[in-house]
Motif scaffolding. Sequence first.
Motif, PDB file in Angstrom:
ATOM      1  N   UNK A  81       0.918  -1.006   0.169  1.00 32.97           N
ATOM      2  CA  UNK A  81       0.036   0.048   0.013  1.00 32.97           C
ATOM      3  C   UNK A  81       0.884   1.261   0.014  1.00 32.97           C
ATOM      4  N   UNK A  87       3.327   5.182  -5.885  1.00 27.50           N
ATOM      5  CA  UNK A  87       3.039   5.599  -7.358  1.00 27.50           C
ATOM      6  C   UNK A  87       2.032   6.348  -7.849  1.00 27.50           C
ATOM      7  N   UNK A  88       1.088   6.315  -6.903  1.00 27.18           N
ATOM      8  CA  UNK A  88      -0.064   7.094  -7.493  1.00 27.18           C
ATOM      9  C   UNK A  88       0.401   8.699  -7.142  1.00 27.18           C
ATOM     10  N   UNK A 109      -1.466  -1.311 -15.056  1.00 25.24           N
ATOM     11  CA  UNK A 109      -1.952   0.182 -14.999  1.00 25.24           C
ATOM     12  C   UNK A 109      -0.600   1.025 -15.180  1.00 25.24           C
TER      13      UNK A 109
ATOM     14  N   UNK B  42      -8.253  21.163   5.793  1.00 25.30           N
ATOM     15  CA  UNK B  42      -7.312  20.341   5.141  1.00 25.30           C
ATOM     16  C   UNK B  42      -7.194  18.842   5.400  1.00 25.30           C
ATOM     17  N   UNK B  43      -7.447  18.573   6.856  1.00 26.64           N
ATOM     18  CA  UNK B  43      -7.158  17.166   6.990  1.00 26.64           C
ATOM     19  C   UNK B  43      -8.539  16.438   7.242  1.00 26.64           C
ATOM     20  N   UNK B  47     -10.197  16.070   2.511  1.00 28.85           N
ATOM     21  CA  UNK B  47     -10.176  14.534   1.990  1.00 28.85           C
ATOM     22  C   UNK B  47     -11.506  14.147   1.972  1.00 28.85           C
ATOM     23  N   UNK B  59     -11.366   4.721  -9.480  1.00 28.01           N
ATOM     24  CA  UNK B  59      -9.957   5.279  -8.975  1.00 28.01           C
ATOM     25  C   UNK B  59      -9.271   3.851  -8.553  1.00 28.01           C
ATOM     26  N   UNK B  60      -8.204   3.593  -9.023  1.00 25.06           N
ATOM     27  CA  UNK B  60      -7.256   2.290  -8.406  1.00 25.06           C
ATOM     28  C   UNK B  60      -6.103   2.643  -8.049  1.00 25.06           C
ATOM     29  N   UNK B  61      -5.850   3.661  -7.589  1.00 26.99           N
ATOM     30  CA  UNK B  61      -4.618   4.191  -7.019  1.00 26.99           C
ATOM     31  C   UNK B  61      -3.475   4.325  -7.823  1.00 26.99           C
ATOM     32  N   UNK B  62      -3.309   3.317  -8.776  1.00 30.39           N
ATOM     33  CA  UNK B  62      -2.073   3.293  -9.790  1.00 30.39           C
ATOM     34  C   UNK B  62      -2.239   4.206 -10.820  1.00 30.39           C
ATOM     35  N   UNK B  63      -3.626   4.549 -11.385  1.00 31.21           N
ATOM     36  CA  UNK B  63      -3.731   5.166 -12.541  1.00 31.21           C
ATOM     37  C   UNK B  63      -4.845   6.270 -12.267  1.00 31.21           C
ATOM     38  N   UNK B 271     -11.231  -1.345   4.066  1.00 33.32           N
ATOM     39  CA  UNK B 271      -9.677  -1.393   4.133  1.00 33.32           C
ATOM     40  C   UNK B 271      -8.782  -2.404   3.025  1.00 33.32           C
ATOM     41  N   UNK B 275      -6.596  -1.078   0.288  1.00 30.52           N
ATOM     42  CA  UNK B 275      -5.211  -1.202   0.263  1.00 30.52           C
ATOM     43  C   UNK B 275      -4.692  -2.578   0.136  1.00 30.52           C
ATOM     44  N   UNK B 278      -6.749  -2.174  -4.042  1.00 30.44           N
ATOM     45  CA  UNK B 278      -6.363  -0.781  -4.449  1.00 30.44           C
ATOM     46  C   UNK B 278      -7.589  -0.208  -5.269  1.00 30.44           C
ATOM     47  N   UNK B 279      -8.943  -0.748  -4.702  1.00 33.89           N
ATOM     48  CA  UNK B 279      -9.993  -0.185  -5.251  1.00 33.89           C
ATOM     49  C   UNK B 279     -10.436   0.945  -4.547  1.00 33.89           C
TER      50      UNK B 279
END
Lengths: 436, 316
Positions: A81, A87-88, A109, B42-43, B47, B59-63, B271, B275, B278-279
């Motif tokens: 994670x 990466x994100x 990805x 901000x916190x 978010x 959103x999948x974190x990597x892209x 969670x 994590x 990554x969804x």
Amino acid sequence: MDRRKFLTLSALTVGGIAAVSACGSGSGGGGGESAGGELRVAQFGSAHRMGLFEQVFEAYTAKNPDWSLTLDAASNDAYLDKLATQVSGGNAPAVMGLFHSAVAQFARQNALVELDEYLGNGLDTSKFTEGLVDLGRVDGTVQGLSFGDNAHGSMYDVDLLESLGMQLPEPGYTWEEFLTFSADITRAVGGDFYGTEDRSSQLDQIFKVWLLQRGKYAFTETGDLGFDKSDLTDWLELWQMLRDEGAAPPADITAEAGGTFDSSALIRGYAANHQTYANALASMQALTESRLQLTTIPVNPAGSGSGHFVRGSNWVGLYARAENIDAAVDFLDFAFNDLDGAGILGAELGAPPNREVRDSLEYTEAEQNFIDYINLISDELGDTAIPLAQEFPPSWSDINTEFSTAVEDFRFGRTSVSESVDRFFERAESAIQAAR
Amino acid sequence: MTGPAQAGREVSRRRSRSAPGARSENRWGYLFLTPWFIGIVFLTAGPMLVSLYYSFTDFALLSEPNWIGTDNYVRMFTEDHRFWGSLGVTLRYVLIAVPLQLIFALVVAVALNRGLRGLSVYRAMYYLPSLLAGSVAIAVLWRQVFGREGIVNVVLRFVGVVDPPSWIAEPDYALYTLILLRVWEFGSPMVIFLAGLRQIPAELYEASAIDGAGKIPQFFRITLPLLTPVIFLNIILQLIGAFQAFNSAYIISDGTGGPLDSTLFYTLYLYLEAFTNFRMGYASALAWVLVVIIGVFTALNFLASKYWVHYDDGDR
């Protein structure tokens, strides 16, 4: 939790920006000859492993004084994670150690560098076991390499076997022999102790070996299921028989084993073996006084092949948006092929893929046993290896969960065989559709 | 309706309006509040809004995220059996653990409220688990205590129970070990109950004793009704806390929610989706549904409170 996550995230971002700007001067990289700079390497694993990496860094810097390397270390459960968040945020380390199951996910990805142009041109893979580099092909290009070769195997407490007047089963022993042998151990020891552990609920473990003995893969190239209801039915019944005969433990003993080596049935003293990836041997050996030795998973004499196949263990990829790709490639070449680098890593990450390096190193007793086993699978027993993109399709994690649920439901006696099987196939189909 | 508190507020408002230099005082007030405002914007708020947006994306974190409308929510309610499973586990946990914990806390508070010598020592002792129980160390300990070779089974074997199960590894029992852990955290509601008990005027007990009321009628006719505002407060606090329980299940089930999803709390599922799979988009949607669920439960409690909570504000 939210707030803490966010703080970590912003801390990571700030740290990342600092690191990126620190190596900004050396952008472009020059294979470690002309320009210099800093290269970040992310790696998961034990403190021991991190120590080895630090040594490799020193050895590399000694030859390439313009480059300094820093380690982004994390324990296994905190690793992925963190890396995905980096990466994100666009500031991941250039060299990223990756779990077997995560390589394809990252590649799909577009987080990884396509390595094809570097193979044989900065990164020498000519001495690797044949076909192994191709396992890292995702959508046609090589996007990851494994630091070490690996295979499924079964490790036994041989001290215990000797004390019972038994011997480690010879590689290639049959499922029938396995049943008798395991039940004998259970009877001989008595109490809450069993001849074999039961990891039938884990899709990526020995189920794959058993399935390949039937000539089938868990997944097809297009990401569909590669087995059908009759296969899963037979699998459930096989393990029910092992439990009924007393060869394998009841459901709750099995359920108490977590994902870690020290919670395995072998280490907790409930079973004589641990059936897993062979490279676990050295870590397992460190946890017990008894001598452990590797042999194969049982084999079906009427089946097609042994079902065993060589696969990667600890993978590595390069971050697509990193600067200094050339330097990162050069570092990988050092870690794979240079005795000063690969020699330090030894068998820590699997059997060294460069066969010349592998043959020239000295190992501890447990490591040697592992290396011999991998050589046996690579050169004699192994079937064709499966590309990791096929082993881990987009629906992988959901199907893995559903597989465990189906097997455990049945194991705890909450469903019949057919209920478990039907439910698995229904849910797996919907997971595959959702992942498309 | 006009209690003394309200009257006081009237007075101070009038004073602040007329006093010279009030405006600069206000300015100082806001200045001192800025760290908090920055924090919430901000916190927390920022978010949260971003996660609301993500909940409508893939959103999948990597892209980069793509807008997919309400797909996440539709999938959650129509296709995702683990969503329903985790919701069921969480509801069972909340509905069993919270009442048990509060009853236990009340009993201990009443027992401690009899002018015992060394009360503060007892109070600290009983409060201790509240500080510890949420910790990772205690969850690890719990895993040992209720494991197959744990102390619970050692005792059970000693008293003659043959082959007791591993409480954390049996899907039928695993959740109850977590409920027990929650109940053991009775310290903070207990302290609030104790404070509430101190507020009840002693003359009520004296008068009723003269009229011949025993301890038990006194408890049900005086203590309990006068304590209802405090009980209500505790219910709301514990309800919200229990819905968000995470640590214990994460540690005891080794991060899986197992065996057989029997300890898969809603937050744990969230969670895992975020994590390990990554969804992030889907996990954000899960988070917002949890916000709504907690909101609904809290609102229902406020509505119901009209019928059973008695505020002692002079209308008697």
